[in-house]
Design an enzyme around this catalytic site. Structure first.
Site, short mmCIF file in Angstrom:
data_model
loop_
_atom_site.label_atom_id
_atom_site.label_comp_id
_atom_site.label_asym_id
_atom_site.label_seq_id
_atom_site.Cartn_x
_atom_site.Cartn_y
_atom_site.Cartn_z
N GLN A 129 0.82 -1.21 0.00
CA GLN A 129 0.00 0.00 0.00
C GLN A 129 0.85 1.27 0.00
O GLN A 129 0.36 2.34 -0.34
CB GLN A 129 -0.94 0.02 1.22
CG GLN A 129 -2.01 -1.05 1.17
CD GLN A 129 -2.92 -0.97 2.38
OE1 GLN A 129 -2.59 -1.48 3.43
NE2 GLN A 129 -4.05 -0.30 2.23
N HIS A 176 -7.15 -9.48 6.26
CA HIS A 176 -7.16 -8.40 5.26
C HIS A 176 -5.74 -8.01 4.84
O HIS A 176 -5.43 -7.91 3.64
CB HIS A 176 -7.90 -7.20 5.86
CG HIS A 176 -7.96 -5.99 4.98
ND1 HIS A 176 -9.14 -5.53 4.41
CD2 HIS A 176 -6.99 -5.13 4.57
CE1 HIS A 176 -8.87 -4.45 3.70
NE2 HIS A 176 -7.58 -4.17 3.77
N GLU A 177 -4.86 -7.82 5.84
CA GLU A 177 -3.50 -7.35 5.53
C GLU A 177 -2.67 -8.45 4.85
O GLU A 177 -1.88 -8.17 3.96
CB GLU A 177 -2.80 -6.86 6.81
CG GLU A 177 -3.52 -5.73 7.55
CD GLU A 177 -3.90 -4.55 6.68
OE1 GLU A 177 -3.20 -4.27 5.69
OE2 GLU A 177 -4.91 -3.90 6.99
N HIS A 190 -3.40 -8.52 1.24
CA HIS A 190 -2.70 -7.46 0.50
C HIS A 190 -1.34 -7.97 -0.01
O HIS A 190 -0.90 -7.61 -1.10
CB HIS A 190 -2.42 -6.25 1.41
CG HIS A 190 -3.48 -5.20 1.41
ND1 HIS A 190 -3.86 -4.53 0.26
CD2 HIS A 190 -4.23 -4.68 2.41
CE1 HIS A 190 -4.80 -3.66 0.58
NE2 HIS A 190 -5.05 -3.72 1.86
ZN ZN Z 1 -6.40 -2.70 3.00
#
Ligand code: ZN
Length: 160
Positions: A51, A134-135, A138
């Protein structure tokens, strides 16, 4: 320490599979410190290295199960255990303004390394368990929008 720019959906970096961290050096420590500053400034619950444009398996997240809440660093994390998944509202710093229901566990356990390379396991409940999943996704180039069952309008729901 510095605030890094958070990439948003549509950026190719967010679709790449990240490489494991092998050097637990100053460069990694700077990345972790910057990611923590960036997460605090953004007001989010978790942040993965892709991110901020770094294709390495690094995550920081806020463990709100602790009192006071604790910032956790996960290097090369893997979700190794979870309970039954239920639809849970989720959002993402890289997908601003969008929220939707995703199947998530209410409890999960991760195995990861700290910034010095030591392995540990950590359990999380509720939003923390959700964040582990969630992470970690990623790091494999996946966004929660791929798993959304139904989008929700949070502002609408709060108004009702
Ligand atoms: Zn995220």
């Amino acid at each position: 320490m510095a605030i890094r720019n958070i990439l948003t959906q549509g950026d190719e970096m967010l679709t790449k599979r990240c490489r494991p961290v092998t050097n637990f050096d100053e460069r990694l420590h700077i990345l972790l410190d910057d990611m923590k500053d960036t997460l605090v400034q953004s007001g989010g619950a978790g942040l993965a290295a892709p991110q901020v444009g770094v294709l390495r398996r690094v995550v920081v997240l806020l463990d709100i199960n602790q009192e006071p809440e604790e910032m956790v660093e996960l290097v090369n994390p893997e979700v190794i255990e979870m309970n039954e998944q239920v639809p849970t509202v989720e959002g993402c710093l890289s997908v601003p303004g969008k929220y939707g229901y995703v199947e998530r566990p209410t409890w999960a356990k991760v195995r990861a390394q700290d910034r010095f390379g030591n392995w540990f396991e950590r359990e999380g409940e509720g939003m923390v368990a959700q964040c582990f999943c969630h992470e970690t996704e990623h790091l494999d180039g996946h966004l929660f929008t791929e798993k959304v069952l139904e989008y929700v309008d949070l502002e609408q729901e709060n108004a009702e």
